[in-house]
Structure formats: structure tokens, C-alpha cells
Design an enzyme around this catalytic site. Structure first.
Site, PDB file in Angstrom:
ATOM      1  N   HIS A  16      41.218  35.540  39.959  1.00 40.76           N
ATOM      2  CA  HIS A  16      42.076  35.278  38.798  1.00 40.76           C
ATOM      3  C   HIS A  16      41.525  34.127  37.952  1.00 40.76           C
ATOM      4  CE1 HIS A  16      45.500  38.048  39.594  1.00 40.76           C
ATOM      5  NE2 HIS A  16      45.017  37.975  40.816  1.00 40.76           N
ATOM      6  N   THR A  17      40.254  33.874  38.085  1.00 41.75           N
ATOM      7  CA  THR A  17      39.585  32.907  37.211  1.00 41.75           C
ATOM      8  C   THR A  17      38.910  33.600  36.041  1.00 41.75           C
ATOM      9  OG1 THR A  17      37.697  33.049  38.717  1.00 41.75           O
ATOM     10  CG2 THR A  17      39.171  31.173  38.992  1.00 41.75           C
ATOM     11  N   ASP A  18      38.672  34.908  36.150  1.00 40.64           N
ATOM     12  CA  ASP A  18      37.891  35.597  35.118  1.00 40.64           C
ATOM     13  C   ASP A  18      38.585  35.568  33.767  1.00 40.64           C
ATOM     14  OD1 ASP A  18      39.869  37.324  36.069  1.00 40.64           O
ATOM     15  OD2 ASP A  18      38.578  39.101  36.061  1.00 40.64           O
ATOM     16  N   GLY A 108      41.394  52.412  45.496  1.00 41.73           N
ATOM     17  CA  GLY A 108      42.581  51.620  45.780  1.00 41.73           C
ATOM     18  C   GLY A 108      42.363  50.475  46.741  1.00 41.73           C
ATOM     19  N   ALA A 109      41.116  50.218  47.121  1.00 41.05           N
ATOM     20  CA  ALA A 109      40.834  49.155  48.087  1.00 41.05           C
ATOM     21  C   ALA A 109      40.469  47.839  47.417  1.00 41.05           C
ATOM     22  CB  ALA A 109      39.703  49.587  49.016  1.00 41.05           C
ATOM     23  N   LEU A 111      37.729  47.438  45.559  1.00 47.42           N
ATOM     24  CA  LEU A 111      36.266  47.336  45.590  1.00 47.42           C
ATOM     25  C   LEU A 111      35.638  47.819  44.285  1.00 47.42           C
ATOM     26  CD1 LEU A 111      35.599  48.562  49.238  1.00 47.42           C
ATOM     27  CD2 LEU A 111      35.987  46.231  48.413  1.00 47.42           C
ATOM     28  N   SER A 114      36.289  51.829  39.818  1.00 45.20           N
ATOM     29  CA  SER A 114      36.273  52.166  38.389  1.00 45.20           C
ATOM     30  C   SER A 114      35.025  51.630  37.697  1.00 45.20           C
ATOM     31  CB  SER A 114      37.540  51.627  37.706  1.00 45.20           C
ATOM     32  OG  SER A 114      37.603  50.215  37.794  1.00 45.20           O
ATOM     33  N   ASP A 158      33.717  42.855  37.105  1.00 49.28           N
ATOM     34  CA  ASP A 158      33.301  44.035  37.862  1.00 49.28           C
ATOM     35  C   ASP A 158      32.115  44.719  37.198  1.00 49.28           C
ATOM     36  OD1 ASP A 158      35.512  43.381  39.328  1.00 49.28           O
ATOM     37  OD2 ASP A 158      36.758  45.009  38.582  1.00 49.28           O
ATOM     38  N   TYR A 210      50.626  40.973  38.028  1.00 48.99           N
ATOM     39  CA  TYR A 210      49.347  40.568  37.443  1.00 48.99           C
ATOM     40  C   TYR A 210      49.573  40.078  36.017  1.00 48.99           C
ATOM     41  CZ  TYR A 210      44.509  40.956  35.715  1.00 48.99           C
ATOM     42  OH  TYR A 210      43.282  40.702  35.154  1.00 48.99           O
TER      43      TYR A 210
END
Length: 370
Positions: A16-18, A108-109, A111, A114, A158, A210
């Protein structure tokens, strides 16, 4: 036919720094998505998309994003078609194409299945059409696909690591400038392993929570008179907290500022070859997410505790929170014992059995021979 593969990712530290213009330290995984692009037959006039994970192909007319029939196609296909829509909007005459994708990133993990999908398609289309997009243009395209074509408000981490990751290294990302640098992550040379526990916990209230945290961080930055919380340093933290009278905002600020500082500390240790010494920082990151940002759930806390009790040097939840995966830095000889400890802890708590595997930093997007 042109074939590219792009990986999923694990975030070693920096959560949550991005979207606060801060720092993150992910690495690319060996699992990923393969995209194959070929020019359609002469009588075709649209784009056809197929997935090994979906039963039916998707066929659409060629168009830009504004004229695309997004509501009429399944969401997974928008991650593929988004690159074609946006390239068309940017003046590229994208011909009739057939695109096939096949992914082994667990969905959904947390990782980033997407980003693997988007980046493999973008690199394959760029290569097949000979567009010659540079690193910055490819990053902008892939981020815009998720933000604009799909509607997922990703910060870009990502896509950066899926495109630029290097085997044997983590990728230090400055999310304000999008500058990146490879940092050595020598697991084999130090007899250590990153053990991943996919808790398979459902993402509870993740969308609204979020958004609440993102807007809370933005409000805290506004009250503090800075462009983003990245501009509050660890030395400034106490003074900044004294200026806020909202306890929730104080917790958010404390997490983001200390998490940025942890990323910088981990990078320094890795640059010095001191991989084992990052463990306490990983655990401190988890405690900050649990106590200040409040984004963990019982399954991830149970996994972290089990790993630490089994001798992990450090452990933390990775990803956006409210479910997903936990990572532990463990001695290579202890992987099986640590895995068994997590399974026992989950069984004792009545949770579904987790999936456990080790992760090594792998290569970012790369071309495969057709």
C-alpha cells in the site's frame, strides 16, 4: 506466430505504498502467462481471443476503447483486448489478429495473474506488429489497460516487475518516477527459501476497504500539506502524527511511512549481501499491516504465526490484504517442516487447507520460440 511469456509476482516488502508514490520491492515468479499472437486469415475483419482457462473464444470488431463493446465481453478478455483498443486510439492500425493466452498463475491468490496476462499480450502484440515500443511506453500501455480498459485502479507495481524483473533479483521500484533497479536476492547462495502459503482465504470486503484506505491516505496527505505520504520521512513521522487528530488517519500514515522506510532498509541489506538480516523487517511489515493498516484476516495471521514458530527468519502477508498469500523467509532445510506447521495450524483452526510452495525470482517478460 509470435509468443511471449510474462510472470506473476510476489511483493517481498512494500504494501500500500505504491499509490502513495512510495517504494516497493517485488520479484517476478516462475509462474506466468503465455500469449501467442498471429495474423488472422484474409477473410477475417475482427479480433479473436482464446484462453486455455475459458471455454469459449471471444470475437469482436476492431475499434478504439471509446467504441468498444466492453459490456458485451467477459471481463477476462478485456485484459487482452485492452491493448488492442488503446493502441487503436493511439493511431496504430491494428490488423485482424488471433490471440491465445494460457496462464498458470493461481487466480485470486494475490500473485498478479492480471499483470502477467496484460504484459504477455502487450509484448507479443508489440513484437508481432513491429511497433518498437520502449520500456516506458510498454509500462504505460499495460497500466492503462488495467486502469482504463478494465477499470482496476492499480498503481503500476505489478506491471513494472512483470515487464522488467530479472532472475535472481528483486526489483526496487520508485512509484513516483517509475524508475527501477534490480537488487540481488541470492536465495540459493545463502541456503534460504521464500516459502509461500496461499491461504485460499476469500477476499472479504476487499474492494470497499481498499478504496477507504486509499482515500484515507490521500486525505492525510492533504491535511499534512504534502503531495503524497511518500513525502513524510521516518524522521518527520512523529511531528506529522501530532498534526492529525483522526486516529484512523494516524494509523494509515504510520503504516505507509514506516513501510517505505522498511523497503529502503531491506534494499540496503540486500545490496550488502545480508539477506538473512531482512527477516525482522518482513515481520515488522506484517505487524504494521495487521495493527495499523488493519488489512489482515485470521488465516493470514495464523500462517505468519505458524511460520515464525517453525523457525522462519521473518514472515508477512503479501499483496493488498483481506486474504491471499503469506511469505516466510526460511532456511532451505526447514521448508518441509515449516510447511507442515502451517498445515497443522490451519487444521487446528478449522481453515481450508492452504497451498504451499517455494518461490524464486525469475525473469520478466521474454520471447519464446514459436
Amino acid at each position: 506466430m509470435t509468443i511471449w511469456r510474462a510472470p506473476g509476482r510476489i511483493n517481498l516488502v512494500g504494501e500500500h505504498t505504491d499509490y502513495n508514490d512510495g517504494f516497493v520491492l517485488p520479484f517476478a515468479l516462475e509462474v506466468g502467462c503465455t500469449a501467442s499472437v498471429s495474423t488472422a486469415s484474409d477473410d477475417a475483419d475482427g479480433w479473436t481471443v482464446r484462453s486455455a482457462q475459458q471455454p469459449e473464444p471471444v470475437v469482436v470488431r476492431r475499434s478504439g476503447l471509446a467504441d468498444a463493446d466492453r459490456a458485451d465481453v467477459p471481463e477476462w478478455s478485456r485484459y487482452v483486448l485492452g491493448a488492442l483498443w488503446l493502441l487503436t486510439d493511439r493511431g496504430v492500425d491494428v490488423p485482424p489478429l488471433e490471440i491465445e493466452v494460457d496462464s498458470d498463475v493461481p487466480s485470486g491468490a494475490g500473485l498478479s495473474s492480471s499483470a502477467a496476462l496484460v504484459c504477455s499480450v502487450a509484448r507479443a502484440v508489440d513484437d508481432h506488429l513491429g511497433l518498437g515500443l520502449d520500456d516506458d511506453a510498454l509500462f504505460a500501455l499495460t497500466r492503462d489497460v488495467e486502469n482504463d480498459a478494465v477499470g482496476a485502479p492499480t498503481g503500476g507495481m505489478d506491471q513494472l516487475v512483470s515487464l522488467r524483473g530479472e532472475a535472481g533479483h528483486a526489483l526496487f521500484c520508485d512509484m513516483r518516477s517509475h524508475a527501477t533497479r534490480s537488487v540481488p536476492l541470492d536465495l540459493a547462495g545463502t541456503d534460504l527459501a521464500v516459502l509461500v502459503a496461499d491461504t485460499r482465504a476469500p477476499h472479504r470486503h476487499s474492494d470497499g476497504e481498499y478504496g477507504a484506505r486509499r482515500s484515507g491516505c490521500e486525505e492525510a496527505a492533504r491535511r499534512l500539506g504534502v503531495d503524497a505520504l511518500r513525502d513524510v520521512t521516518a524522521d518527520d513521522l512523529d511531528a506529522a502524527l501530532d498534526r492529525l487528530d483522526d486516529e484512523e488517519l494516524r494509523r494509515y500514515v504510520r503504516h505507509v511511512v514506516t513501510e517505505d522506510d522498511r523497503v529502503l532498509s531491506v534494499v540496503r541489506l540486500l545490496d550488502d549481501g545480508r539477506l538473512a538480516d531482512i527477516g525482522p523487517l518482513l515481520t515488522a511489515s506484517h505487524r504494521s499491516m495487521r495493527d495499523d493498516f488493519r488489512i489482515t484476516v485470521p488465516e493470514v495471521d495464523t500462517a505468519v504465526d505458524a511460520l515464525l514458530e517453525a523457525g522462519a527468519l521473518g514472515a508477512r502477508m503479501t499483496g493488498g490484504g483481506f486474504g491471499g498469500c503469506v511469505i516466510g523467509l526460511v532456511p532451505a532445510r526447514s521448508v518441509d517442516a515449516a510447511s507442515d506447521a502451517v498445515r497443522r495450524a490451519f487444521a487446528d483452526a478449522g481453515f481450508a487447507e492452504p497451498d504451499l510452495f517455494t518461490a524464486r525470482p525469475a525473469q520478466g517478460a521474454h520471447r519464446l520460440e514459436g
